[in-house]
Design an enzyme around this catalytic site. Structure first.
Site, PDB file in Angstrom:
ATOM      1  N   HIS A 146      61.134  15.222   0.586  1.00 34.23           N
ATOM      2  CA  HIS A 146      61.423  15.406  -0.840  1.00 34.23           C
ATOM      3  C   HIS A 146      60.522  14.571  -1.765  1.00 34.23           C
ATOM      4  CE1 HIS A 146      64.556  17.966   0.401  1.00 34.23           C
ATOM      5  NE2 HIS A 146      65.552  17.124   0.483  1.00 34.23           N
ATOM      6  N   HIS A 217      68.478  20.677  -5.703  1.00 31.70           N
ATOM      7  CA  HIS A 217      69.237  20.318  -4.502  1.00 31.70           C
ATOM      8  C   HIS A 217      70.738  20.234  -4.811  1.00 31.70           C
ATOM      9  CE1 HIS A 217      70.171  18.510  -0.700  1.00 31.70           C
ATOM     10  NE2 HIS A 217      68.896  18.350  -0.373  1.00 31.70           N
ATOM     11  N   GLU A 353      68.518  25.497  -0.897  1.00 28.91           N
ATOM     12  CA  GLU A 353      67.340  25.013  -1.631  1.00 28.91           C
ATOM     13  C   GLU A 353      66.245  26.063  -1.541  1.00 28.91           C
ATOM     14  OE1 GLU A 353      66.576  21.192   0.397  1.00 28.91           O
ATOM     15  OE2 GLU A 353      68.666  21.453   0.947  1.00 28.91           O
TER      16      GLU A 353
HETATM   17  C1  BGC Z   1      67.065  18.262   3.973  1.00 26.04           C
HETATM   18  C2  BGC Z   1      67.879  17.399   4.871  1.00 26.04           C
HETATM   19  C3  BGC Z   1      68.104  16.087   4.215  1.00 26.04           C
HETATM   20  C4  BGC Z   1      68.794  16.332   2.895  1.00 26.04           C
HETATM   21  C5  BGC Z   1      69.013  15.083   2.135  1.00 26.04           C
HETATM   22  C6  BGC Z   1      67.815  18.443   2.714  1.00 26.04           C
HETATM   23  O1  BGC Z   1      67.053  19.205   1.838  1.00 26.04           O
HETATM   24  O2  BGC Z   1      66.777  19.504   4.567  1.00 26.04           O
HETATM   25  O3  BGC Z   1      67.238  17.238   6.101  1.00 26.04           O
HETATM   26  O4  BGC Z   1      68.856  15.228   5.004  1.00 26.04           O
HETATM   27  O5  BGC Z   1      68.029  17.201   2.111  1.00 26.04           O
HETATM   28  O6  BGC Z   1      69.900  15.331   1.117  1.00 26.04           O
END
Ligand code: BGC
Length: 391
Positions: A146, A217, A353
């Site tokens: 991210h 998210h 997402e």
């Molecule tokens: C990811 C996960 C991660 C999470 C954190 C998701 O977008 O795919 O692997 O742990 O975000 O919030």
């Protein structure tokens, strides 16, 4: 992602079109009387602070049907989404915190965040562009997740609440911010529509070749945030294929059929039906944490990615996107105290997402995430809420 070739001047012109479009939408209706309906229980003053020398705040969008969306310009986090069930009872269906301090100091869950510059993972934090190698901060099991240690989710965006329905957030991410090349100018327009949809439009330009993958998210629980697990929600994902990962959650590069696997959601299926299946991908993730390759007639087409139905309340969420993929995540490690003191635990929310595939810069067979000077990055996702009667 759609790429449009433009000069910077035309980009500004394009931005002004976005703004006037938003202004026209305003004249199409008037915000409902907020005092006559139940509303999100959030204290705006708890979101007002100076962070990195910039002012943070909470903005509320509301339509004539009483739907409300609360967004903070700190990381662009969606803090609350207030929607009715089949009997007209409203609930807040996204996880989040009651105050800015939760987002600043709480466990890093990306609750409702705008994620960038690169949503999802980049293997070992390394990629090559035009023969040059780049290194990013490592923040998740040896990889970059991210956008790095200080991604767009933890930056203060400039906010302009255009009217009761639109919020425009802008961010300037400097050349080599978290190791990514190019000064990137990003705009995100949140629009609440009269058909109970939240439309999220992303545009960006760069002055050097870079990579970009933006998403939101939001963690949904259609029973209401803090109201138990999401395993009985019924999910359809419009994807015949997915991208399997290795034990570090990095795609192997393969694009595999979902048929005869726990990843086949082409027909509506309970999220919990196969969540503990004896499947290596499920084991790596401790549940679902997978990128689905969306069925599309044309690249960049706005089409249905997923539909989720919650049987006890009748709430339905449909997600439409121009993006080629969707990461379905079942909050496999969640443990946080959120709004109203609710203890959010694993499986108490799901995320959808919409984005390009993880680690695309290192996979030539995946749709490209490269953005060049003179191009405009443009991407749209719509979260549409409705209700359904009991079967
Ligand atoms: C990811 C996960 C991660 C999470 C954190 C998701 O977008 O795919 O692997 O742990 O975000 O919030």
């Amino acid at each position: 992602m759609r790429l449009i070739m433009v000069s910077f001047k035309r980009f500004l012109f394009f931005s002004s079109i976005v703004l006037s479009f938003a202004a026209c939408q305003k004249s199409g209706g008037h915000a409902g009387d907020p005092t006559s309906r139940p509303a999100l229980n959030l204290d705006r003053s708890a979101f007002r602070q100076t962070v990195d020398g910039k002012q943070t705040d909470l903005y509320i969008l509301q339509n004539d049907h009483g739907m409300q969306v609360a967004i903070t310009n700190y990381g662009g986090h969606i803090v609350g989404i207030w929607v009715p069930d089949r009997n007209g009872h409203f609930a807040d269906v996204v996880l989040g915190y009651d105050s800015l301090s939760g987002y600043l100091h709480g466990p890093d869950n990306y609750f409702g965040a705008l994620v960038g510059r690169y949503a999802n993972r980049i293997a070992k934090g390394k990629f090559t562009l035009d023969g040059k190698s780049y290194s990013l901060p490592i923040n998740s099991g040896g990889n970059t997740l991210h956008g790095g240690t200080k991604g767009f989710d933890s930056m203060v965006w400039d906010a302009r609440q255009l009217n009761g329905r639109n919020l425009l957030l802008t961010l300037d991410s400097k050349d080599m911010d978290q190791g990514f090349p190019g000064n990137l100018h990003v705009q995100v327009l949140y629009t609440l529509t009269e058909n109970n949809s939240l439309r999220i439009e992303y545009t960006a330009i760069t002055d050097k070749p870079t990579v970009i993958n933006l998403t939101n998210h939001a963690y949904f629980n259609l029973k209401g945030a803090g109201n138990g697990k999401i395993t009985d929600h019924i999910l359809m994902i419009n994807a015949d294929r997915f991208t399997p990962v290795d034990s570090t959650m990095i795609p192997t590069g393969q694009i595999a059929p979902v048929k005869d696997t726990p990843f086949d959601f082409t027909r509506p299926t309970r999220i919990g039906a196969r969540i503990n299946a004896d499947n290596i991908q499920i084991k790596y993730a401790h549940g679902y944490d997978d990128n689905f390759v969306l069925n599309k007639k044309m690249r960049g087409q706005l089409s249905l990615a997923a539909r989720v139905y919650e049987p006890t309340t009748g709430r339905v969420l449909e997600v439409y996107t121009t993006e080629p993929g969707v990461q379905f995540y079942t909050s496999n490690y969640l443990n946080a105290i959120g709004k109203d003191g609710n203890h959010y635990q694993i499986r108490s929310a799901f995320a959808l997402e919409t984005e390009h595939y993880p680690d695309s810069p290192n996979h030539a067979n995946f749709p490209s995430t490269e953005l060049k000077p003179g191009q405009i990055f443009y991407s749209v996702t719509i979260d549409r809420f409705s209700t359904r009667e009991k079967n």
